[in-house]
Write a protein that holds these residues in place. Structure first.
Motif, short mmCIF file in Angstrom:
data_model
loop_
_atom_site.label_atom_id
_atom_site.label_comp_id
_atom_site.label_asym_id
_atom_site.label_seq_id
_atom_site.Cartn_x
_atom_site.Cartn_y
_atom_site.Cartn_z
N GLY A 1 0.79 -1.22 0.00
CA GLY A 1 0.00 0.00 0.00
C GLY A 1 0.83 1.27 0.00
N THR A 2 2.16 1.13 0.00
CA THR A 2 3.04 2.30 -0.03
C THR A 2 3.92 2.26 -1.28
OG1 THR A 2 3.06 2.45 2.39
CG2 THR A 2 4.80 3.62 1.21
N LEU A 3 4.72 1.22 -1.40
CA LEU A 3 5.52 1.06 -2.61
C LEU A 3 4.76 0.28 -3.68
CD1 LEU A 3 9.03 0.19 -1.11
CD2 LEU A 3 8.29 2.38 -2.08
N THR B 1 -0.67 -3.76 -3.41
CA THR B 1 -0.94 -5.18 -3.15
C THR B 1 -2.32 -5.41 -2.53
OG1 THR B 1 0.18 -4.93 -1.04
CG2 THR B 1 1.48 -5.81 -2.85
N TYR B 2 -3.01 -4.35 -2.16
CA TYR B 2 -4.28 -4.54 -1.46
C TYR B 2 -5.37 -5.21 -2.30
CZ TYR B 2 -2.98 -2.52 2.97
OH TYR B 2 -2.40 -2.33 4.20
N PRO B 3 -5.45 -4.99 -3.61
CA PRO B 3 -6.46 -5.74 -4.37
C PRO B 3 -6.33 -7.25 -4.19
CG PRO B 3 -5.66 -3.92 -5.68
CD PRO B 3 -4.80 -3.97 -4.45
N GLY B 4 -5.11 -7.76 -4.22
CA GLY B 4 -4.89 -9.19 -4.02
C GLY B 4 -5.24 -9.63 -2.61
N MET B 5 -4.88 -8.82 -1.62
CA MET B 5 -5.18 -9.16 -0.24
C MET B 5 -6.69 -9.14 0.00
SD MET B 5 -2.13 -7.53 2.10
CE MET B 5 -2.11 -5.88 1.42
N MET B 6 -7.36 -8.16 -0.57
CA MET B 6 -8.81 -8.08 -0.38
C MET B 6 -9.51 -9.25 -1.06
SD MET B 6 -9.30 -5.75 1.66
CE MET B 6 -11.02 -6.23 1.62
N ALA B 7 -9.05 -9.63 -2.24
CA ALA B 7 -9.65 -10.78 -2.92
C ALA B 7 -9.49 -12.04 -2.09
CB ALA B 7 -9.01 -10.97 -4.29
N ALA B 8 -8.33 -12.19 -1.45
CA ALA B 8 -8.10 -13.36 -0.60
C ALA B 8 -9.00 -13.34 0.63
CB ALA B 8 -6.64 -13.41 -0.18
N LEU B 9 -9.17 -12.17 1.25
CA LEU B 9 -10.05 -12.06 2.42
C LEU B 9 -11.50 -12.35 2.05
CD1 LEU B 9 -8.89 -8.98 4.54
CD2 LEU B 9 -8.76 -11.40 5.14
N LYS C 1 1.63 -4.66 -8.65
CA LYS C 1 2.45 -3.70 -9.36
C LYS C 1 2.88 -2.57 -8.42
CE LYS C 1 1.82 -5.72 -13.37
NZ LYS C 1 2.95 -6.45 -14.01
N PRO C 2 4.06 -2.00 -8.65
CA PRO C 2 4.43 -0.82 -7.88
C PRO C 2 3.54 0.35 -8.29
CG PRO C 2 6.02 -1.19 -9.63
CD PRO C 2 5.09 -2.38 -9.63
N TYR C 3 3.37 1.29 -7.38
CA TYR C 3 2.64 2.50 -7.76
C TYR C 3 3.43 3.22 -8.85
CZ TYR C 3 -0.57 1.86 -3.89
OH TYR C 3 -1.55 1.36 -3.06
N PRO C 4 2.74 3.98 -9.72
CA PRO C 4 3.40 4.58 -10.89
C PRO C 4 4.64 5.40 -10.57
CG PRO C 4 1.02 4.78 -11.09
CD PRO C 4 1.29 4.24 -9.71
N GLN C 5 4.71 6.03 -9.40
CA GLN C 5 5.84 6.91 -9.09
C GLN C 5 6.90 6.23 -8.23
OE1 GLN C 5 3.34 9.92 -7.31
NE2 GLN C 5 3.39 11.19 -9.15
N THR C 6 6.70 4.96 -7.91
CA THR C 6 7.65 4.26 -7.04
C THR C 6 9.06 4.23 -7.62
OG1 THR C 6 5.95 2.86 -6.01
CG2 THR C 6 8.21 2.04 -5.98
N ALA C 7 9.18 3.80 -8.86
CA ALA C 7 10.50 3.64 -9.46
C ALA C 7 11.27 4.95 -9.52
CB ALA C 7 10.37 3.04 -10.86
N ALA C 8 10.61 5.99 -10.00
CA ALA C 8 11.29 7.28 -10.16
C ALA C 8 11.77 7.83 -8.83
CB ALA C 8 10.36 8.28 -10.84
N LEU C 9 10.95 7.68 -7.79
CA LEU C 9 11.32 8.24 -6.49
C LEU C 9 12.44 7.45 -5.84
CD1 LEU C 9 10.91 10.31 -4.31
CD2 LEU C 9 9.04 8.93 -3.39
N LEU C 10 12.36 6.12 -5.86
CA LEU C 10 13.43 5.31 -5.29
C LEU C 10 14.77 5.59 -5.99
CD1 LEU C 10 11.68 1.84 -4.86
CD2 LEU C 10 12.20 3.50 -3.07
N ARG C 11 14.72 5.71 -7.30
CA ARG C 11 15.94 5.99 -8.05
C ARG C 11 16.47 7.39 -7.71
NH1 ARG C 11 15.23 5.58 -14.26
NH2 ARG C 11 15.57 3.35 -13.86
N GLN C 12 15.58 8.34 -7.61
CA GLN C 12 15.99 9.72 -7.30
C GLN C 12 16.69 9.79 -5.95
OE1 GLN C 12 12.76 12.52 -7.48
NE2 GLN C 12 14.06 14.28 -6.98
N ILE C 13 16.12 9.10 -4.96
CA ILE C 13 16.74 9.09 -3.63
C ILE C 13 18.11 8.44 -3.68
CG2 ILE C 13 16.55 8.09 -1.31
CD1 ILE C 13 13.46 8.40 -1.66
#
Length: 207
Positions: free
Chosen positions: A10-12, A15-23, A82-94
């Motif tokens: 839920g941050t990077l 994954t919650y759609p999969g977790m909710m489907a399982a619940l 999937k990672p959130y759309p901005q995950t890759a760019a931000l991790l790389r930037q840091i």
């Protein structure tokens, strides 16, 4: 900020759609239809463990059996996360700015497998998964472990997460906190920063 401690689910990664489907499936298998939207709010306010324990207690079911079934189902869906759309760019930037990314999750080493799959693992200094058997958030033990293990200065370290317990854990460890309000729940007003988009955290690199 120099050090970014990241929650995973839920941050990077979304994954919650999969977790909710399982619940939903676990509940259905036990004769109960649940409202996925309301359940999402409940598990973000608490945890899936809390939800399953309550569900089991109210219906006279075995928690351990439900928990195993949930994790078995959720594992079959994890590869689609999937990672959130901005995950890759931000991790790389840091990383390229000389900062440090660190992982802190209640998930097992499957989190590293996804980070590696998507080419993000090399941007991390290290992290904590369930294999270390540290106390769960909001207990600060895992953050304190990272601070000590990697000699991080708390004054330039921020805990980033999408749930209130992430923020409380950060506060308990005396680091800065950033709440990713990805679902619009506005559940952590005590956070030092609140953002609706991950890329908004890039400004902290200059703070």
């Amino acid at each position: 900020m120099q050090n970014f401690i990241w929650d995973f689910d839920g941050t990077l990664y979304d994954t919650y759609p999969g977790m909710m489907a399982a619940l939903v499936r676990v509940a259905q298998e036990n004769g109960v239809a649940i409202d996925a939207a309301k359940t999402l709010v409940a598990i973000k306010a608490g945890s899936i463990k809390d939800w399953l324990q309550t569900f089991a207690a109210e219906r006279g079911l075995d928690y351990a059996t439900l928990d195993k079934r949930f994790h078995d189902l959720e594992a079959t869906k994890l590869g689609m996360a999937k990672p959130y759309p901005q995950t890759a760019a931000l991790l790389r930037q840091i990383h390229e700015a000389g900062g440090n990314n660190l992982l802190m999750t209640h998930r097992d080493k499957s989190a590293w497998a996804l980070l590696d799959r998507d080419g993000f693992a090399d941007w991390f200094l290290g992290g904590v998964t369930t294999e270390l058997h540290l106390k769960r958030k909001p207990d600060p033990e895992a953050i304190n472990y990272l601070l000590e293990r990697y000699q991080l200065n708390p004054e330039v370290t921020v805990m980033v997460g999408d749930r209130r317990l992430d923020i409380v854990a950060g506060k308990n460890a005396h680091v800065h906190t950033a709440y990713f309000n990805v679902d619009g729940l506005n559940d952590a007003p005590m956070a030092d920063w609140q953002v609706n988009h991950l890329q908004d955290l890039a400004k902290l690199l200059k703070a």
